[in-house]
Structures are given as structure tokens and as C-alpha cells.
Design an enzyme around this catalytic site. Structure first.
Site, PDB file in Angstrom:
ATOM      1  N   LYS A  59       0.831  -1.209   0.000  1.00 38.58           N
ATOM      2  CA  LYS A  59       0.000   0.000   0.000  1.00 38.58           C
ATOM      3  C   LYS A  59       0.864   1.258   0.000  1.00 38.58           C
ATOM      4  O   LYS A  59       0.470   2.265  -0.592  1.00 38.58           O
ATOM      5  CB  LYS A  59      -0.956  -0.003   1.194  1.00 38.58           C
ATOM      6  CG  LYS A  59      -1.968  -1.123   1.092  1.00 38.58           C
ATOM      7  CD  LYS A  59      -3.374  -0.721   1.406  1.00 38.58           C
ATOM      8  CE  LYS A  59      -4.291  -1.780   0.818  1.00 38.58           C
ATOM      9  NZ  LYS A  59      -5.666  -1.674   1.142  1.00 38.58           N
TER      10      LYS A  59
ATOM     11  N   LYS B 146      -4.144  -9.925  -7.053  1.00 35.63           N
ATOM     12  CA  LYS B 146      -5.382 -10.168  -6.300  1.00 35.63           C
ATOM     13  C   LYS B 146      -6.508  -9.262  -6.802  1.00 35.63           C
ATOM     14  O   LYS B 146      -6.268  -8.088  -7.102  1.00 35.63           O
ATOM     15  CB  LYS B 146      -5.092  -9.853  -4.823  1.00 35.63           C
ATOM     16  CG  LYS B 146      -6.182 -10.213  -3.865  1.00 35.63           C
ATOM     17  CD  LYS B 146      -5.871  -9.695  -2.462  1.00 35.63           C
ATOM     18  CE  LYS B 146      -6.297  -8.263  -2.296  1.00 35.63           C
ATOM     19  NZ  LYS B 146      -7.002  -7.915  -1.075  1.00 35.63           N
TER      20      LYS B 146
ATOM     21  N   LYS C  54     -10.720  -4.074  -4.432  1.00 32.78           N
ATOM     22  CA  LYS C  54     -11.647  -2.978  -4.728  1.00 32.78           C
ATOM     23  C   LYS C  54     -10.937  -1.700  -5.132  1.00 32.78           C
ATOM     24  O   LYS C  54     -11.541  -0.813  -5.721  1.00 32.78           O
ATOM     25  CB  LYS C  54     -12.645  -2.752  -3.591  1.00 32.78           C
ATOM     26  CG  LYS C  54     -12.126  -2.663  -2.184  1.00 32.78           C
ATOM     27  CD  LYS C  54     -13.314  -2.388  -1.254  1.00 32.78           C
ATOM     28  CE  LYS C  54     -13.294  -3.153   0.044  1.00 32.78           C
ATOM     29  NZ  LYS C  54     -12.198  -2.832   0.945  1.00 32.78           N
TER      30      LYS C  54
HETATM   31  P1  ATP Z   1      -8.451  -2.746  -0.796  1.00 29.76           P
HETATM   32  O1  ATP Z   1      -8.284  -2.814  -2.277  1.00 29.76           O
HETATM   33  O2  ATP Z   1      -9.090  -1.483  -0.291  1.00 29.76           O
HETATM   34  O3  ATP Z   1      -7.220  -3.146  -0.034  1.00 29.76           O
HETATM   35  P2  ATP Z   1      -9.638  -5.329  -0.877  1.00 29.76           P
HETATM   36  O4  ATP Z   1     -10.469  -5.415  -2.089  1.00 29.76           O
HETATM   37  O5  ATP Z   1      -8.314  -5.970  -0.893  1.00 29.76           O
HETATM   38  O6  ATP Z   1      -9.538  -3.827  -0.414  1.00 29.76           O
HETATM   39  P3  ATP Z   1     -10.453  -5.847   1.814  1.00 29.76           P
HETATM   40  O7  ATP Z   1     -11.475  -4.905   2.311  1.00 29.76           O
HETATM   41  O8  ATP Z   1      -9.042  -5.579   2.206  1.00 29.76           O
HETATM   42  O9  ATP Z   1     -10.541  -5.965   0.253  1.00 29.76           O
HETATM   43  O10 ATP Z   1     -10.817  -7.324   2.223  1.00 29.76           O
HETATM   44  C1  ATP Z   1     -12.006  -7.737   2.804  1.00 29.76           C
HETATM   45  C2  ATP Z   1     -11.944  -9.216   3.116  1.00 29.76           C
HETATM   46  O11 ATP Z   1     -12.045  -9.937   1.899  1.00 29.76           O
HETATM   47  C3  ATP Z   1     -10.638  -9.666   3.755  1.00 29.76           C
HETATM   48  O12 ATP Z   1     -10.903 -10.751   4.605  1.00 29.76           O
HETATM   49  C4  ATP Z   1      -9.818 -10.119   2.583  1.00 29.76           C
HETATM   50  O13 ATP Z   1      -8.866 -11.086   2.943  1.00 29.76           O
HETATM   51  C5  ATP Z   1     -10.883 -10.711   1.676  1.00 29.76           C
HETATM   52  N1  ATP Z   1     -10.523 -10.535   0.271  1.00 29.76           N
HETATM   53  C6  ATP Z   1     -10.380  -9.362  -0.383  1.00 29.76           C
HETATM   54  N2  ATP Z   1     -10.026  -9.566  -1.658  1.00 29.76           N
HETATM   55  C7  ATP Z   1      -9.971 -10.905  -1.811  1.00 29.76           C
HETATM   56  C8  ATP Z   1      -9.650 -11.760  -2.902  1.00 29.76           C
HETATM   57  N3  ATP Z   1      -9.330 -11.255  -4.085  1.00 29.76           N
HETATM   58  N4  ATP Z   1      -9.694 -13.087  -2.720  1.00 29.76           N
HETATM   59  C9  ATP Z   1     -10.024 -13.619  -1.523  1.00 29.76           C
HETATM   60  N5  ATP Z   1     -10.325 -12.868  -0.443  1.00 29.76           N
HETATM   61  C10 ATP Z   1     -10.291 -11.537  -0.574  1.00 29.76           C
END
Ligand code: ATP
Ligand code: LTN
Length: 333
Positions: free
Chosen positions: A114, A196, A199
Site C-alpha cells: 500500500k 489479487k 476494490k
Molecule cells: P483494498 O483494495 O481497499 O485493499 P480489498 O479489495 O483488498 O480492499 P479488503 O477490504 O481488504 O478488500 O478485504 C475484505 C476481506 O475480503 C478480507 O478478509 C480479505 O482477505 C478478503 N478478500 C479481499 N479480496 C480478496 C480476494 N481477491 N480473494 C479472496 N479474499 C479476498
């Protein structure tokens, strides 16, 4: 209810919920809800580690609550609340800061990722983020933390902090375990399957959002990156795109990888991508419809988050008082 083991998990309202967060986290929360006493949090304090537009953050926070419920979390059976409504999170977070080492936080891969992405805003909150997350979990004496793979390191750190604290003061905190789903702990971007699905991804085709319209979901799946073979086969080294789609399809339909491979023998990737897209559309349709209905019922949502915060604060304050006493703060009387 109180004798059941405890679950805590949370998601930041920093963007619209994705298929990754649904498969990696929320879907498992729903499956675990019957057997555990569950706390599900919307972690708005974590979200401000990146700059947010205040009105949007407010809206997304309440929308996310509606989406949690629409995904199947029953607010009568689970405690669903907004992190900033329970001040104990910030209070324990501060205390735990004094039991967490600079070196430990420097090793967190999410912080490194990040800060590389947001070089103009590497604030202290971003660095300290895992300590607030540890406070979230430890306040509720959680046994299990259902999260995707990317959060595993943070839960490991939580365990280390708890063990260190317990080592000095006796058994104050329960040592939590991570719960990762067997399939879908790391859903990849549809356009760059090396990364990954997230969002904050800038590429609109890489990411599926749980509130997205069926035609947009289908378009993203049809454009999903695959490989130069024509064989649907699970191989996460050489066939990242196809393997990712197989994971998604497996979660959406309940089919095993072997069943999926057999289903598409002799068929092209086009057929496969359409089938995956349709299965996701059908999985998300009831969620989107129910969330849309709930999002317009502000009074209902307000009732849920007020009650959730009360229930959460009751449990959290018990742990916080114990910790304050242990470290030597004078009781308020
Ligand atoms: P950001 O992009 O703001 O970091 P993010 O999309 O990675 O957000 P988070 O809010 O950090 O999502 O994650 C919410 C939950 O969903 C956490 O438990 C995270 O491990 C899970 N998660 C997020 N993205 C994935 C993914 N691509 N595959 C599996 N689990 C996920
Ligand atoms: N860091 C998590 C969100 C989060 C969380 C938690 C998850 C904050 N506090 C406590 C589980 C338990 C993320 O999804 N990025």
C-alpha cells in the site's frame, strides 16, 4: 449463545464490495454463523488510512451494512456494527501499540504494497493499521478470524502481540486462529490474474462487484484473460487465469475441479467463460436485489447499527477494563 466460540471479522468501507471479498470472507461468515457467536464489523477507522471523501465514506459504510445483511448475515443472530461507534477499539489499539515492535510492523507486506501504491500518503495510520486490527480481534476474545489469504499475516501478528501481552500479565487475551476457505482464499483479477482482485484496482474489467448489473458482470467474464491452450485444467502455475475462473465457478456451483474439467472437455474457453459468468450472476442476483431494497430503508439500518454497537461495546469494554487494570491505569471508580 455465550458458550459458542467467537468469531470476529471486518471489511473496510473503502470501496464497493468485490467478488473477492464475498468469496474470500463474507460467504464463509454466513456459513459459520450458526455455530459461532459472531461479530462482524465495518472498519471505517481502517478505511481512513487512505484518503476518503467524507460523504462517500458515510454512504458506503451504511450501504455495506445493507450488503452484509443481504449476503445472509442475520442481524438478530450476529452482532453487526460500525468500528468507530465502539471507542474501545481505539483505546485498546493505543495500548497494544506499546506492545508491538517497529520491526514487526515494517515486515507487513500489505504496508509495503500500500505504501508503494500511495507514495504521497504514507501516514502513520497505514503503518499502524495491523495494531488496530489486533485490537479489533482481541477485544472480543475471538477464537476464529475468517479472512482471505492477504490478511493471514495480520492475524499472525495479532497472535504474537496477544502472546507477548499474556506473557507479561497472565491470560488476558484468547489467541485467535485464522480461518481461510479451502477454495477462494485468493481470487485473482480477471484482467491480470497475477494480482489479487481488489476494490482499489484501477482496471474496471479486472474486478467484479457484488452490486454490479448482470450485463456488466458477463462482459468482464467474457474479457477475462486466459492462455493460449484450449483446455480447462487446474494449474495455478501455468494457467493462472483459467484456474482462477475454475475457483470462482467451483464456489458458485459447488462443483469440484474434476467435475469442471470433465464438463468442458472439447469445449472452448468462450463456453467456459460464459458459464462462469452466468453462475456468478445467479449467485449474486438475490444479494443485489435484497441489498437494493435494504439500502433504501435508512431507519431499519440505523436500528441495526445502533443495537450492534451497544452489544459490541458491552463485550469490548469487559476486555478493555481488564487490560487497563493490568497495565496500571487507575480505575475510574
Ligand atoms: P483494498 O483494495 O481497499 O485493499 P480489498 O479489495 O483488498 O480492499 P479488503 O477490504 O481488504 O478488500 O478485504 C475484505 C476481506 O475480503 C478480507 O478478509 C480479505 O482477505 C478478503 N478478500 C479481499 N479480496 C480478496 C480476494 N481477491 N480473494 C479472496 N479474499 C479476498
Ligand atoms: N484488514 C482487514 C480488515 C479488518 C479485519 C479486522 C479483518 C480490520 N480489522 C479484524 C478481520 C479482523 C482487511 O480486509 N483489509
Amino acid at each position: 449463545m455465550d458458550t459458542k466460540p467467537i468469531i470476529f471479522s471486518g471489511i473496510q468501507p473503502s470501496g464497493d464490495l468485490t467478488l473477492g471479498s464475498y468469496i474470500g470472507a463474507i460467504k464463509n461468515w454466513v456459513e459459520l454463523a450458526e455455530d459461532y457467536n459472531c461479530y462482524y464489523c465495518i472498519v471505517d477507522m481502517h478505511a481512513i488510512t487512505a484518503r476518503q471523501v467524507p460523504a462517500e465514506l458515510r454512504k458506503r459504510t451504511v450501504d455495506q451494512l445493507a450488503q452484509y445483511i443481504a449476503c445472509g448475515l442475520d442481524p438478530q443472530k450476529n452482532t453487526i456494527f460500525i468500528q468507530s461507534h465502539v471507542p474501545a477499539h481505539a483505546e485498546l489499539g493505543w495500548i497494544l501499540n506499546c506492545y508491538t515492535m517497529y520491526g514487526e510492523l515494517s515486515r507487513m507486506t500489505q504496508f509495503k504494497d500500500k505504501s508503494a501504491k500511495n507514495a504521497d500518503n504514507i501516514n502513520a495510520g497505514l503503518f499502524d493499521y495491523p495494531v488496530l486490527m489486533a485490537a479489533d480481534i482481541l477485544l472480543y476474545q475471538a477464537d476464529l478470524v475468517p479472512v482471505g489469504d492477504d490478511q493471514r499475516q495480520h492475524v499472525e501478528l495479532t497472535r504474537d502481540i496477544a502472546q507477548r501481552f499474556n506473557g507479561v500479565y497472565g491470560d488476558v487475551f484468547k489467541i485467535p486462529q485464522t480461518f481461510n476457505p479451502k477454495v477462494g482464499a485468493r481470487i485473482m483479477s480477471l484482467s491480470t490474474p497475477e494480482n489479487k482482485m481488489s476494490k482499489s484496482d484501477k482496471d474496471p474489467n479486472g474486478c467484479i462487484y457484488i452490486m454490479q448489473k448482470p450485463e456488466d458482470i458477463m462482459r468482464s467474464f467474457k474479457r477475462a484473460v486466459t492462455d493460449s491452450e484450449t483446455c480447462v485444467r487446474y494449474d495455478t502455475v501455468n494457467k493462472k487465469g483459467i484456474s482462477n475462473l475454475m475457483q470462482i465457478y467451483s464456489v458458485a456451483t459447488g462443483k469440484t475441479f474434476e467435475q469442471i474439467e470433465n464438463e468442458f472437455v472439447g469445449k472452448g474457453y468462450g463456453d467456459f467463460k460464459t458459464a462462469v459468468g452466468e453462475s456468478v450472476v445467479e449467485m449474486l442476483r438475490p444479494i443485489r436485489e435484497e441489498a437494493t431494497r435494504l439500502m433504501s430503508d435508512k431507519a431499519y439500518l440505523e436500528g441495526i447499527y445502533k443495537e450492534g454497537a451497544e452489544r459490541a461495546a458491552y463485550a469490548a469494554n469487559k476486555t478493555l477494563r481488564k487490560v487497563q487494570k493490568k497495565v496500571g491505569f487507575v480505575p475510574r471508580g
